[in-house]
Write a protein that holds these residues in place. Structure first.
Motif, PDB file in Angstrom:
ATOM      1  N   ARG A  18       7.850  -2.702  47.217  1.00 39.72           N
ATOM      2  CA  ARG A  18       8.258  -0.818  46.724  1.00 39.72           C
ATOM      3  C   ARG A  18       6.278  -0.746  46.093  1.00 39.72           C
ATOM      4  N   LYS A  19       6.571   0.216  46.054  1.00 36.26           N
ATOM      5  CA  LYS A  19       4.814   0.667  45.515  1.00 36.26           C
ATOM      6  C   LYS A  19       5.072   0.885  44.743  1.00 36.26           C
ATOM      7  N   ASN A  20       3.725   0.701  43.444  1.00 30.36           N
ATOM      8  CA  ASN A  20       3.720   1.410  42.428  1.00 30.36           C
ATOM      9  C   ASN A  20       4.397   2.898  42.210  1.00 30.36           C
ATOM     10  N   LYS A  21       3.901   3.774  43.541  1.00 30.43           N
ATOM     11  CA  LYS A  21       4.156   5.538  43.580  1.00 30.43           C
ATOM     12  C   LYS A  21       6.063   5.289  43.469  1.00 30.43           C
ATOM     13  N   TRP A  22       6.585   4.588  44.351  1.00 30.82           N
ATOM     14  CA  TRP A  22       7.764   4.550  44.364  1.00 30.82           C
ATOM     15  C   TRP A  22       8.655   4.357  43.377  1.00 30.82           C
ATOM     16  N   LEU A  23       7.809   3.747  42.764  1.00 34.83           N
ATOM     17  CA  LEU A  23       8.832   3.151  40.555  1.00 34.83           C
ATOM     18  C   LEU A  23       8.371   4.290  39.478  1.00 34.83           C
ATOM     19  N   ALA A  24       6.964   4.363  39.728  1.00 37.30           N
ATOM     20  CA  ALA A  24       6.845   5.594  38.903  1.00 37.30           C
ATOM     21  C   ALA A  24       7.791   7.030  39.295  1.00 37.30           C
ATOM     22  N   LYS A  25       7.839   7.332  40.360  1.00 38.78           N
ATOM     23  CA  LYS A  25       9.241   8.149  41.179  1.00 38.78           C
ATOM     24  C   LYS A  25      10.649   7.690  40.787  1.00 38.78           C
ATOM     25  N   GLN A  26      11.092   6.679  40.284  1.00 35.17           N
ATOM     26  CA  GLN A  26      12.357   5.997  39.698  1.00 35.17           C
ATOM     27  C   GLN A  26      12.485   6.055  38.266  1.00 35.17           C
ATOM     28  N   VAL A  27      11.182   6.093  37.804  1.00 42.55           N
ATOM     29  CA  VAL A  27      11.521   5.448  36.507  1.00 42.55           C
ATOM     30  C   VAL A  27      10.486   7.227  35.308  1.00 42.55           C
ATOM     31  N   GLU A  28      10.403   7.998  36.295  1.00 41.40           N
ATOM     32  CA  GLU A  28      10.101   9.103  36.457  1.00 41.40           C
ATOM     33  C   GLU A  28       8.522   8.787  35.141  1.00 41.40           C
ATOM     34  N   LYS A  29       7.395   7.996  35.728  1.00 43.27           N
ATOM     35  CA  LYS A  29       6.076   7.975  34.755  1.00 43.27           C
ATOM     36  C   LYS A  29       5.579   8.514  35.967  1.00 43.27           C
ATOM     37  N   ASN A  30       4.209   8.668  35.191  1.00 43.63           N
ATOM     38  CA  ASN A  30       2.748   8.860  36.456  1.00 43.63           C
ATOM     39  C   ASN A  30       2.671   7.247  36.994  1.00 43.63           C
TER      40      ASN A  30
END
Length: 73
Positions: A18-30
């Motif tokens: 997974r990528k940072n962008k995916w994680l950001a979306k999942q945990v609602e952070k930039n």
């Protein structure tokens, strides 16, 4: 001052492919926040660490570097 590697978020993301962008979306952070967590420039709160563990489906302990040396236990 050297950055101390406290968390393993970057490694856990790589293992999950997974990528940072995916994680950001999942945990609602930039993405900038995720990047800082991945480089250990900043650390997530325990609440955010729990969210990360949940979305990556890993034990929260897998996201942290141990503070003890493994002495065969």
């Amino acid at each position: 001052m050297a950055i101390v590697e406290i968390n393993r978020i970057k490694i856990a993301l790589a293992e999950a492919r997974r990528k940072n962008k995916w994680l950001a979306k999942q945990v609602e952070k930039n993405e900038s926040t995720i990047s800082q967590w991945c480089t250990n420039a900043r650390q997530p709160t325990l609440e955010n660490l729990h969210k990360i563990a949940f979305v990556l489906d890993v034990d929260i302990r897998e996201l942290l570097h141990s503070t003890k040396k493994n002495n065969g236990l």
